[in-house]
Design an enzyme around this catalytic site. Structure first.
Site, PDB file in Angstrom:
ATOM      1  N   TYR A  66      22.899 -11.367  14.312  1.00 33.09           N
ATOM      2  CA  TYR A  66      23.928 -11.089  14.969  1.00 33.09           C
ATOM      3  C   TYR A  66      25.273 -10.597  13.814  1.00 33.09           C
ATOM      4  O   TYR A  66      25.350 -11.193  13.536  1.00 33.09           O
ATOM      5  CB  TYR A  66      24.434 -12.057  15.673  1.00 33.09           C
ATOM      6  CG  TYR A  66      23.480 -12.488  16.888  1.00 33.09           C
ATOM      7  CD1 TYR A  66      23.254 -11.995  17.679  1.00 33.09           C
ATOM      8  CD2 TYR A  66      22.608 -13.502  16.858  1.00 33.09           C
ATOM      9  CE1 TYR A  66      22.419 -12.057  19.302  1.00 33.09           C
ATOM     10  CE2 TYR A  66      21.514 -13.892  17.880  1.00 33.09           C
ATOM     11  CZ  TYR A  66      21.373 -13.004  18.956  1.00 33.09           C
ATOM     12  OH  TYR A  66      20.911 -12.944  19.791  1.00 33.09           O
ATOM     13  N   HIS A  82      28.675 -17.845  25.931  1.00 37.40           N
ATOM     14  CA  HIS A  82      28.140 -17.788  25.182  1.00 37.40           C
ATOM     15  C   HIS A  82      27.790 -19.629  23.953  1.00 37.40           C
ATOM     16  O   HIS A  82      26.360 -18.958  22.903  1.00 37.40           O
ATOM     17  CB  HIS A  82      28.977 -17.269  23.667  1.00 37.40           C
ATOM     18  CG  HIS A  82      29.028 -16.105  23.941  1.00 37.40           C
ATOM     19  ND1 HIS A  82      29.960 -15.775  24.983  1.00 37.40           N
ATOM     20  CD2 HIS A  82      28.237 -14.346  23.605  1.00 37.40           C
ATOM     21  CE1 HIS A  82      30.565 -14.432  25.399  1.00 37.40           C
ATOM     22  NE2 HIS A  82      29.301 -13.285  24.524  1.00 37.40           N
ATOM     23  N   ARG A 112      30.609  -2.260  21.639  1.00 40.51           N
ATOM     24  CA  ARG A 112      29.598  -2.279  20.862  1.00 40.51           C
ATOM     25  C   ARG A 112      28.174  -2.496  21.341  1.00 40.51           C
ATOM     26  O   ARG A 112      28.697  -2.690  22.283  1.00 40.51           O
ATOM     27  CB  ARG A 112      29.887  -4.360  20.282  1.00 40.51           C
ATOM     28  CG  ARG A 112      30.406  -5.157  21.200  1.00 40.51           C
ATOM     29  CD  ARG A 112      30.473  -6.809  20.927  1.00 40.51           C
ATOM     30  NE  ARG A 112      28.967  -7.419  20.039  1.00 40.51           N
ATOM     31  CZ  ARG A 112      28.036  -7.513  20.464  1.00 40.51           C
ATOM     32  NH1 ARG A 112      27.508  -8.186  22.154  1.00 40.51           N
ATOM     33  NH2 ARG A 112      26.836  -8.351  19.608  1.00 40.51           N
ATOM     34  N   ASN A 121      24.334  -4.175  22.037  1.00 40.44           N
ATOM     35  CA  ASN A 121      23.471  -5.304  22.037  1.00 40.44           C
ATOM     36  C   ASN A 121      22.188  -4.839  23.108  1.00 40.44           C
ATOM     37  O   ASN A 121      22.324  -4.327  23.277  1.00 40.44           O
ATOM     38  CB  ASN A 121      23.821  -6.373  23.382  1.00 40.44           C
ATOM     39  CG  ASN A 121      23.161  -7.832  23.032  1.00 40.44           C
ATOM     40  OD1 ASN A 121      22.356  -8.023  21.623  1.00 40.44           O
ATOM     41  ND2 ASN A 121      23.953  -8.736  23.434  1.00 40.44           N
ATOM     42  N   GLU A 175      22.852  -2.777  25.693  1.00 36.70           N
ATOM     43  CA  GLU A 175      23.581  -2.328  26.095  1.00 36.70           C
ATOM     44  C   GLU A 175      24.681  -1.753  25.221  1.00 36.70           C
ATOM     45  O   GLU A 175      24.901  -2.081  24.307  1.00 36.70           O
ATOM     46  CB  GLU A 175      24.080  -3.421  26.517  1.00 36.70           C
ATOM     47  CG  GLU A 175      23.099  -4.685  27.169  1.00 36.70           C
ATOM     48  CD  GLU A 175      23.615  -6.212  27.472  1.00 36.70           C
ATOM     49  OE1 GLU A 175      24.750  -6.714  26.791  1.00 36.70           O
ATOM     50  OE2 GLU A 175      23.120  -7.256  28.717  1.00 36.70           O
ATOM     51  N   TYR A 218      15.623 -16.356  22.212  1.00 35.80           N
ATOM     52  CA  TYR A 218      16.178 -16.368  22.855  1.00 35.80           C
ATOM     53  C   TYR A 218      16.678 -14.855  23.827  1.00 35.80           C
ATOM     54  O   TYR A 218      16.770 -14.863  24.389  1.00 35.80           O
ATOM     55  CB  TYR A 218      17.899 -16.332  22.236  1.00 35.80           C
ATOM     56  CG  TYR A 218      18.946 -15.878  22.895  1.00 35.80           C
ATOM     57  CD1 TYR A 218      19.280 -17.672  23.883  1.00 35.80           C
ATOM     58  CD2 TYR A 218      19.653 -15.128  22.446  1.00 35.80           C
ATOM     59  CE1 TYR A 218      20.603 -16.623  24.588  1.00 35.80           C
ATOM     60  CE2 TYR A 218      20.761 -14.756  23.421  1.00 35.80           C
ATOM     61  CZ  TYR A 218      21.310 -15.297  24.715  1.00 35.80           C
ATOM     62  OH  TYR A 218      22.113 -15.761  25.217  1.00 35.80           O
ATOM     63  N   LYS A 219      15.756 -14.125  22.840  1.00 32.05           N
ATOM     64  CA  LYS A 219      15.669 -13.099  23.869  1.00 32.05           C
ATOM     65  C   LYS A 219      14.644 -12.935  24.308  1.00 32.05           C
ATOM     66  O   LYS A 219      15.229 -12.048  25.373  1.00 32.05           O
ATOM     67  CB  LYS A 219      16.012 -11.797  22.381  1.00 32.05           C
ATOM     68  CG  LYS A 219      17.216 -11.423  21.954  1.00 32.05           C
ATOM     69  CD  LYS A 219      17.006 -10.299  20.988  1.00 32.05           C
ATOM     70  CE  LYS A 219      18.511 -10.186  20.126  1.00 32.05           C
ATOM     71  NZ  LYS A 219      19.303  -8.979  20.624  1.00 32.05           N
TER      72      LYS A 219
END
Lengths: 349, 329
Positions: free
Chosen positions: A49, A208, A238, A240, A281, A332-333
């Site tokens: 990240y 977040h 950005r 993701n 994204e 997490y993903k």
């Protein structure tokens, strides 16, 4: 403008940038159409990240083609994605919410995005404004209308629903107050494992909260500070990413029962590489000019592993990223069950 | 920040050009009072100018100086920018030079910058202005009218010197209180600070002494900081500060900063270029990364959280203590 070709066709290899010398061997298969315009999110073999923001729009060349010359990207999936969004909002109205104090920001969104569309797609769309009176034409939808800024009834539909029916991006609008950002309006139908109904009214930092690593590294607070220092008219973006089974845009937590089990069942599927998709994204961040709210647009792209594999450099890059990704980030993903299988498939000789 | 910034800048220092500036034509000049002049700026081709948030200002380049002025019109689809400038004859040239500009002059201005916005969730907006401090309130009043927001205005001025008075009255707000003496204002303020609906936000603009007095009164009446917003203008000179030394980590050098000299000036003096714009701690351009030490923050740009983090400082106004400061330069 040219729309990207439909997914089942393939682009000719000639549309890819000329290879630098010495020329690599010609690819075994043509580059997949979806790859040509894909915002490829991995600059290196390792992903962590970061506040990876840059000014927008800006064209970026990739091994397969390029992306990013426009703020609002319309492609061959425009009609089908807007229809899907309309179905989702009709079934679940909580996907489209405007807290009362956000009405000016929603109108600000409309009068900011329509002129961008008209400028970026002049053959298909037109916008005029005289004081508060506006006209809007969208040939892709066969739409032509007049409205008055600030007068909801002049649109004949909820203003946020209206603007979300013109663009493929999901929309979140953040209000700035008390030295923080608050998610107080949005239309989120293509969310990756979150939902607006739960997050609306929450602080940026709270939203977040579950993301691993980013708090210790102060990434969220730095990102929030960055956003609060955006000046009117400034636009940043950005990328993701995540992974999704099948071409399912709506992986919000609202409908987890519909898609959660696919994460387990995919393991044994003989069509693994066609069903498993990289989800990219592109997030645009725009300071709205009259309300001062932050407009957060999320445009989602899905590309299968099989399609990725038509670009040899990506095949290896995505494989290395998935292989190396630390366990907490994979968890997490939501990639834990299949990421090694995906990496093995991509890195197989 | 409605009035003068450059009048306090040392006369020999010229500020750099405004990046990404708009070139506008001065199309109208109107004297609002004997000391306050209103300027209207338009795009040469008559195009719509960038919209702005209520309470926004622009930086205006005049001669070698860059000053900040509140935009007094509506920020919605503007065909012109209007500013009102109080002439300070004793100043170093900012306001006086502007007052001398003839019609038709091309003026370089920044895009609008928002630093004094209305709070969208406020149940009521209480605007308190003194003198030229009325200027940022006008765009607040226009937005309040457009979106049907509940608003009060307390306007304090000396008789015969009030700019934009008819305009303020013309918004037709239910609650406009004018004060022409200090005593009258003090009583009005006292009463209003203690009789607002829950969820009211307070906005203050005026000279430093006025702003300090209202802030103090608000604190005594129990107003939480988060519901109090203010914008300073006027010649509030920062104190010169004590001398200190900074270490530049990358170039392994030490740079002494004298009392009365800014860190920015000291860096420029040793040939270290730093991006900068307003040189008054407002624009945020000259932010420097701090590796060690606690800056003495004196800017209006960083949030309280940003200041507490002590990892960034605005080198045009903020200083260090003795020799503890280390910068990533």
């Amino acid at each position: 403008m040219t729309l990207s070709p439909p997914a089942h066709t393939t682009a000719s290899a000639a549309s890819a940038p000329a290879p630098s010398a010495p020329a690599p061997p010609a690819p075994a298969v043509p580059i997949a159409a979806r790859a040509v315009t894909l915002p490829f999110p991995f600059p290196a073999d390792q992903y962590r990240y970061g506040t990876n923001v840059e000014a927008a729009p800006k064209f970026v060349a990739t091994e397969a083609g390029g992306w990013g010359a426009r703020v609002l990207d319309i492609d061959a999936d425009y009609a089908s994605e807007l229809a899907e969004r309309a179905r989702i909002v009709q079934r679940d109205p909580s996907r489209c919410q405007t807290l009362e104090h956000m009405r000016p920001a929603v109108w600000d969104t409309i009068t900011t995005l329509l002129p961008i569309l008209a400028t970026e797609y002049p053959d298909l769309m037109a916008y005029t404004r005289d004081g508060r009176h506006c006209t809007w034409r969208n040939d892709l939808l066969g739409l032509s209308l007049e409205f008055t800024v600030g007068d909801d009834s002049s649109l004949g539909v909820d203003p946020l629903e209206f603007i979300s029916g013109q663009i493929q991006d999901d929309i979140a609008i953040l209000d700035e107050r008390e030295g923080a950002l608050w998610l107080d309006a949005g239309v989120v139908t293509f969310a990756a494992d979150w939902c607006l109904g739960f997050d609306v009214g929450m602080r940026f930092a709270e939203i977040h909260g579950p993301v691993p690593r980013v708090h210790g590294e102060r990434i969220v607070s730095r990102a929030e500070q960055f956003l609060m220092h955006l000046q009117p008219g400034e636009t940043f973006r950005r990328t993701n990413w995540s992974m999704t089974v099948d071409r399912r845009l709506d992986t919000s937590t609202d409908v987890y029962p519909e898609w959660g089990r696919d994460r387990r069942l995919i393991e044994d599927d003989p069509n693994f590489a066609d069903r498993m998709h990289l989800r990219v994204e592109v997030q645009h961040l725009i300071r709205l000019p009259t309300s001062g709210a932050i407009l957060f647009l999320v445009r989602t792209y899905l590309i299968s592993l099989a399609e990725i594999a038509t670009v040899p450099a990506w095949r290896e890059r995505v494989g290395r990223v998935l292989e190396e990704l630390p366990e907490d980030m994979a968890e997490y993903k939501g990639l834990t069950r299949f990421r090694h299988q995906a990496a093995d498939w991509l890195l197989a000789p | 920040m409605s009035a003068v910034l450059a009048d306090t800048v040392p006369p020999l220092v010229s500020t750099p050009p405004i990046p990404n500036a708009l070139s506008l034509t001065l199309t109208s000049v109107v004297d609002l009072t004997s000391q306050i002049r209103a300027f209207t700026l338009r795009a040469p081709n008559g195009a719509v100018l960038p919209e702005f948030v209520p309470g926004s200002h622009i930086l205006v380049r005049c001669g070698e100086r860059t000053n900040a002025y509140s935009l007094t019109g509506s920020g919605v689809h503007p065909l012109e920018y209007t500013i009102s400038v109080l002439r300070l004859p004793g100043g170093a040239g900012g306001s006086t030079a502007l007052h001398a500009l003839p019609l038709g002059t091309t003026v370089q201005v920044s895009r609008p910058r928002s630093a004094f916005a209305p709070v969208a969730t406020a149940k009521h907006h209480l605007l308190i202005a003194a003198g030229i401090g009325i200027t940022p309130m006008l765009s607040h009043l226009a937005a309040a009218r457009d979106w049907n927001r509940s608003v009060s205005l307390l306007y304090s001025y000396r008789p015969g010197t009030a700019a934009h008075l008819d305009e303020a009255r013309g918004f037709g707000i239910d609650d406009l209180v004018e004060s022409t003496t200090r005593e009258q204002f003090r009583r009005t303020l006292e009463q209003r600070l203690r009789s607002q609906p829950v969820g009211t936000h307070l906005y203050i603009c005026g000279p430093q002494g006025f702003t300090d007095a209202v802030l103090l009164a608000a604190a005594e009446a129990g107003w939480p900081d988060k519901r109090v917003h203010y914008e300073l203008f006027g010649a509030a000179t920062l104190d010169p500060g004590a001398p200190f030394t900074v270490r530049l980590a990358r170039s392994a050098r030490s740079v002494p900063v004298a009392a009365g000299q800014s860190l920015l000036e000291a860096l420029e003096a040793v040939g270290t270029a730093v991006l900068n714009l307003c040189r008054r701690g407002i624009c945020g351009e000259c932010a420097l990364p701090v590796l060690a030490g606690k800056p003495q923050h004196r800017d209006l740009y960083l949030s309280p959280e940003g200041k507490a983090a002590n990892d960034t400082m605005m080198c045009c106004v903020s200083r260090g203590h003795e020799n503890e400061l280390e910068l990533d330069l």
